[in-house]
Motif scaffolding. Sequence first.
Motif, short mmCIF file in Angstrom:
data_model
loop_
_atom_site.label_atom_id
_atom_site.label_comp_id
_atom_site.label_asym_id
_atom_site.label_seq_id
_atom_site.Cartn_x
_atom_site.Cartn_y
_atom_site.Cartn_z
N ASP A 1 1.25 6.13 5.63
CA ASP A 1 2.53 6.50 6.21
C ASP A 1 2.76 5.88 7.58
O ASP A 1 3.86 5.99 8.14
CB ASP A 1 2.65 8.02 6.32
N ARG A 2 1.75 5.25 8.13
CA ARG A 2 1.88 4.62 9.45
C ARG A 2 2.46 3.23 9.27
O ARG A 2 1.89 2.38 8.57
CB ARG A 2 0.52 4.54 10.12
N SER B 1 2.99 -2.54 -2.12
CA SER B 1 3.03 -1.86 -0.84
C SER B 1 1.86 -2.38 -0.01
O SER B 1 0.89 -2.91 -0.56
CB SER B 1 2.90 -0.35 -1.04
N ARG C 1 -0.43 -0.67 1.29
CA ARG C 1 -1.61 0.06 0.83
C ARG C 1 -2.18 -0.55 -0.45
O ARG C 1 -3.38 -0.74 -0.58
CB ARG C 1 -1.26 1.52 0.62
#
Length: 66
Positions: free
Chosen positions: A40-41, A8, A10
Motif C-alpha cells: 500500500d506504500r 502491480s 508487488r
Amino acid sequence: MNVATKLSPRDAAKEILWNRNDGLSWKAAQFLGQVVGLPDRPLSPAQSDWLKTLTERAGIGAEVDA
C-alpha cells in the motif's frame, strides 16, 4: 510473460524474488522485499525507475503499474 501483461509493483517484485533471483544483489532483494511487504506504500519516481530496471534485468516482459 506477455508484453501486454501489466503487473502491480508487488507482483513484479514477487516474480523477481521467487523465480528470477539469480545474481540479485542484497540491496535489490531488500528493496523488492519491501515492495512485497508494503504493497500500500506508493513508490517514489526513483523507486519506480529502479523497479523497472530490475524487471528488465530479470527478463520480465510486462509493464509495471508503478
